[in-house]
Design a protein around this motif. Structure first.
Motif, PDB file in Angstrom:
ATOM      1  N   LYS A 133      -2.248   3.194   4.632  1.00 38.07           N
ATOM      2  CA  LYS A 133      -1.649   3.860   5.795  1.00 38.07           C
ATOM      3  C   LYS A 133      -0.584   2.973   6.441  1.00 38.07           C
ATOM      4  N   MET A 134      -0.852   1.690   6.544  1.00 35.78           N
ATOM      5  CA  MET A 134       0.103   0.786   7.181  1.00 35.78           C
ATOM      6  C   MET A 134       1.428   0.752   6.431  1.00 35.78           C
ATOM      7  N   TRP A 135       1.371   0.698   5.078  1.00 31.49           N
ATOM      8  CA  TRP A 135       2.623   0.646   4.314  1.00 31.49           C
ATOM      9  C   TRP A 135       3.421   1.938   4.484  1.00 31.49           C
ATOM     10  N   LEU A 136       2.744   3.065   4.470  1.00 30.55           N
ATOM     11  CA  LEU A 136       3.449   4.324   4.658  1.00 30.55           C
ATOM     12  C   LEU A 136       4.108   4.364   6.035  1.00 30.55           C
ATOM     13  N   ASP A 137       3.381   3.918   7.067  1.00 29.73           N
ATOM     14  CA  ASP A 137       3.956   3.895   8.411  1.00 29.73           C
ATOM     15  C   ASP A 137       5.187   2.996   8.463  1.00 29.73           C
ATOM     16  N   MET A 138       5.091   1.813   7.864  1.00 24.49           N
ATOM     17  CA  MET A 138       6.227   0.880   7.866  1.00 24.49           C
ATOM     18  C   MET A 138       7.442   1.473   7.159  1.00 24.49           C
ATOM     19  N   SER A 139       7.181   2.316   6.163  1.00 24.11           N
ATOM     20  CA  SER A 139       8.256   2.874   5.340  1.00 24.11           C
ATOM     21  C   SER A 139       8.814   4.173   5.893  1.00 24.11           C
ATOM     22  N   GLY A 140       8.266   4.645   7.000  1.00 24.23           N
ATOM     23  CA  GLY A 140       8.717   5.914   7.552  1.00 24.23           C
ATOM     24  C   GLY A 140       8.222   7.118   6.786  1.00 24.23           C
ATOM     25  N   VAL A 141       7.198   6.913   5.947  1.00 22.71           N
ATOM     26  CA  VAL A 141       6.602   7.995   5.167  1.00 22.71           C
ATOM     27  C   VAL A 141       5.402   8.545   5.939  1.00 22.71           C
ATOM     28  N   THR A 142       5.294   9.853   6.021  1.00 25.23           N
ATOM     29  CA  THR A 142       4.182  10.470   6.745  1.00 25.23           C
ATOM     30  C   THR A 142       2.934  10.510   5.878  1.00 25.23           C
ATOM     31  N   ALA A 143       1.865   9.896   6.365  1.00 25.51           N
ATOM     32  CA  ALA A 143       0.568   9.988   5.698  1.00 25.51           C
ATOM     33  C   ALA A 143      -0.107  11.268   6.167  1.00 25.51           C
ATOM     34  N   VAL A 144      -0.298  12.201   5.252  1.00 27.81           N
ATOM     35  CA  VAL A 144      -0.924  13.480   5.598  1.00 27.81           C
ATOM     36  C   VAL A 144      -2.426  13.357   5.353  1.00 27.81           C
ATOM     37  N   PRO A 145      -3.247  13.433   6.406  1.00 29.63           N
ATOM     38  CA  PRO A 145      -4.695  13.260   6.222  1.00 29.63           C
ATOM     39  C   PRO A 145      -5.293  14.415   5.422  1.00 29.63           C
ATOM     40  N   LEU A 146      -6.098  14.068   4.422  1.00 27.10           N
ATOM     41  CA  LEU A 146      -6.854  15.032   3.643  1.00 27.10           C
ATOM     42  C   LEU A 146      -8.329  14.810   3.966  1.00 27.10           C
ATOM     43  N   PRO A 147      -8.909  15.603   4.867  1.00 31.46           N
ATOM     44  CA  PRO A 147     -10.315  15.391   5.232  1.00 31.46           C
ATOM     45  C   PRO A 147     -11.229  15.541   4.020  1.00 31.46           C
ATOM     46  N   THR A 148     -12.251  14.704   3.968  1.00 33.60           N
ATOM     47  CA  THR A 148     -13.212  14.760   2.868  1.00 33.60           C
ATOM     48  C   THR A 148     -14.452  15.532   3.300  1.00 33.60           C
ATOM     49  N   GLY A 149     -15.196  16.002   2.298  1.00 34.97           N
ATOM     50  CA  GLY A 149     -16.396  16.778   2.552  1.00 34.97           C
ATOM     51  C   GLY A 149     -17.655  15.984   2.264  1.00 34.97           C
ATOM     52  N   PRO A 150     -18.716  16.669   1.853  1.00 32.62           N
ATOM     53  CA  PRO A 150     -19.971  15.980   1.541  1.00 32.62           C
ATOM     54  C   PRO A 150     -19.765  14.873   0.509  1.00 32.62           C
ATOM     55  N   GLY A 151     -20.432  13.737   0.737  1.00 29.29           N
ATOM     56  CA  GLY A 151     -20.266  12.606  -0.155  1.00 29.29           C
ATOM     57  C   GLY A 151     -18.915  11.939  -0.046  1.00 29.29           C
ATOM     58  N   LEU A 152     -18.146  12.302   0.998  1.00 31.93           N
ATOM     59  CA  LEU A 152     -16.795  11.771   1.223  1.00 31.93           C
ATOM     60  C   LEU A 152     -15.855  12.073   0.055  1.00 31.93           C
ATOM     61  N   LEU A 153     -16.075  13.208  -0.590  1.00 24.00           N
ATOM     62  CA  LEU A 153     -15.223  13.618  -1.705  1.00 24.00           C
ATOM     63  C   LEU A 153     -14.134  14.566  -1.208  1.00 24.00           C
ATOM     64  N   PRO A 154     -12.890  14.346  -1.625  1.00 27.46           N
ATOM     65  CA  PRO A 154     -11.808  15.256  -1.241  1.00 27.46           C
ATOM     66  C   PRO A 154     -11.828  16.521  -2.092  1.00 27.46           C
ATOM     67  N   ASP A 155     -11.242  17.574  -1.559  1.00 27.52           N
ATOM     68  CA  ASP A 155     -11.236  18.882  -2.218  1.00 27.52           C
ATOM     69  C   ASP A 155      -9.815  19.209  -2.685  1.00 27.52           C
ATOM     70  N   PRO A 156      -9.609  19.390  -3.995  1.00 29.30           N
ATOM     71  CA  PRO A 156      -8.255  19.709  -4.483  1.00 29.30           C
ATOM     72  C   PRO A 156      -7.696  20.998  -3.884  1.00 29.30           C
ATOM     73  N   GLU A 157      -8.548  21.982  -3.643  1.00 33.05           N
ATOM     74  CA  GLU A 157      -8.054  23.238  -3.076  1.00 33.05           C
ATOM     75  C   GLU A 157      -7.538  23.031  -1.654  1.00 33.05           C
ATOM     76  N   ARG A 158      -8.253  22.206  -0.904  1.00 31.79           N
ATOM     77  CA  ARG A 158      -7.761  21.898   0.446  1.00 31.79           C
ATOM     78  C   ARG A 158      -6.484  21.081   0.363  1.00 31.79           C
ATOM     79  N   ALA A 159      -6.413  20.169  -0.585  1.00 36.20           N
ATOM     80  CA  ALA A 159      -5.199  19.377  -0.761  1.00 36.20           C
ATOM     81  C   ALA A 159      -4.005  20.271  -1.059  1.00 36.20           C
ATOM     82  N   ALA A 160      -4.232  21.312  -1.836  1.00 32.89           N
ATOM     83  CA  ALA A 160      -3.136  22.219  -2.209  1.00 32.89           C
ATOM     84  C   ALA A 160      -2.509  22.859  -0.980  1.00 32.89           C
ATOM     85  N   THR A 161      -3.312  23.108   0.054  1.00 26.79           N
ATOM     86  CA  THR A 161      -2.784  23.744   1.264  1.00 26.79           C
ATOM     87  C   THR A 161      -1.933  22.792   2.090  1.00 26.79           C
TER      88      THR A 161
END
Length: 392
Positions: A133-161
């Motif tokens: 996150k720090m490198w993206l902030d320094m570079s002016g790149v927006t870090a888009v948060p992808l919330p994780t679900g059970p087991g802290l696993l991310p969901d590709p379908e949610r990522a697609a949105t």
């Protein structure tokens, strides 16, 4: 206030581990209750003696160990990693698809510099690794948060949105820092397909791959004949061989991508450390059995963490694996205040979840990261005793 100051750097948060260390100032820890430091995921013990001797011999007897080397790293180490990774993942990787860097953080920065600039977007699952996150902030790149679900696993379908015309990459860390989650192979494949569909890069940081509890390859992405079209793999030698101070990491990517990476590395560091590379190569060739023993010890500590946390009333384990446990705490205090209080009240230093979450996400105030790799099973038992003794 500094004038002038790059505003992107000025608005980037301070290094979390350094901030937490300042909480120790003015606090004394009696001999009967020494500090339990579970704030940082880095080995504190030196490399095994045989590896230290190899480093010393190189420093004394190898003149090239003190000179500039190739920007993308020494050929022998690049080839060795390619051979070993091809066998481990069942794919075809060549040495010129490997670059050696000054640690895995530099690997991430170098790759990201080739992918995204100011105004672009990159998807990061939350909780995220704060240096990403720090490198993206320094570079002016927006870090888009992808919330994780059970087991802290991310969901590709949610990522697609969350993908927009400005999206350039998806970043995953497995086994995860800070959450400990081991991403299933089919989940990584689903993210790969999503990235490929949208013309994005999929970056998978596998710094902790040597401590994965599963046997066999953690994914099959390298088996694709054209794997390097969208997949970029990052690795660190620091954890497996205790080489944190030598700063040795790696990128596995396309030749075209590494040609761009070379520009970045030549400007920032010229070349990776020679002694670090010599140590990493010696370790790859000689320490497989020793690393297996290190993995077994980490897995034993993980089991002790899971069992211990299960006995603490009000605590909830969200993820546990590699070097980390990520938990919800029962204190009425927000996690930054609770974490600071633990230094004085329990002699424990750990990091609050707010260091791994967007400021807008209230979940961070309920969460903590416990980096247990440097605490043996007896120390973990003492950690649980101290946490269990806290007033509700």
């Amino acid at each position: 206030m500094l004038h002038p100051l790059n505003p992107a750097l000025g608005t980037t948060f301070a290094p979390p581990v350094m901030e937490a260390r300042r909480w120790l100032e003015g606090v004394s820890f009696p001999p009967e209750r020494p500090l339990i430091n579970v704030s940082q995921a880095a080995p504190v013990d030196p490399p095994p003696e045989a590896l230290r001797r190899a480093i010393a011999e190189a420093a004394l007897d190898n003149p090239a160990a003190h000179l500039y080397g190739p920007v993308l790293g020494n050929r022998e180490l690049r080839e060795e990693l390619a051979v070993q990774w091809s066998a481990a993942y069942g794919g075809a990787i060549s040495g010129d698809q490997v670059a050696i860097t000054q640690g895995c953080n530099q690997a991430f920065c170098a790759v990201m510099a080739t992918l995204a600039g100011a105004g672009d977007e990159v998807l990061l699952p939350t909780p995220w690794y704060f240096n990403h996150k720090m490198w993206l902030d320094m570079s002016g790149v927006t870090a888009v948060p992808l919330p994780t679900g059970p087991g802290l696993l991310p969901d590709p379908e949610r990522a697609a949105t969350l993908i927009t015309p400005a999206t350039r990459a998806i970043v995953l860390v497995s086994p995860n820092n800070p959450g400990g989650a081991e991403y299933p192979g089919d989940l990584l494949r689903a993210f790969h397909d999503l990235a490929q569909k949208h013309g994005l890069a999929l970056i998978v940081d596998e710094t902790y791959r040597d401590f994965d509890s599963r046997s066999g390859a953690p994914h099959d992405l390298f088996t694709d004949p054209d794997w390097d079209e969208s997949f970029i793999h990052l690795y660190s030698f620091s954890k497996a061989y205790r080489l944190t101070g030598h700063r040795v990491g790696a990128i596995v990517a396309s030749r075209a991508r590494l040609a761009e990476v070379e520009k970045f590395l030549d400007t920032v560091a010229i070349c990776p450390s020679q002694l670090g590379q010599i140590a990493a190569l010696w370790g790859m060739r000689n320490l497989a059995q020793w690393v297996a023993g290190e993995r077994a010890e980490i897995l034993a500590r993980r089991a002790a963490m899971e069992a211990g946390l299960a006995t603490l009333p009000g605590w909830k384990t969200l993820g546990c694996g590699a070097y980390f446990a990520y938990v919800e705490h029962p204190s009425p205090l927000p996690s930054p205040e609770f974490a600071k209080s633990l230094v004085r009240e329990a002699g424990v230093l750990l990091l609050p979840g707010t260091m791994f979450m967007p400021a807008s996400d209230p979940a961070g105030a309920r969460q903590l990261r416990i980096a247990f790799a440097n605490v043996d099973t007896a120390g973990i038992a003492e950690l649980m005793r101290r946490l269990g003794a806290l007033a509700p």
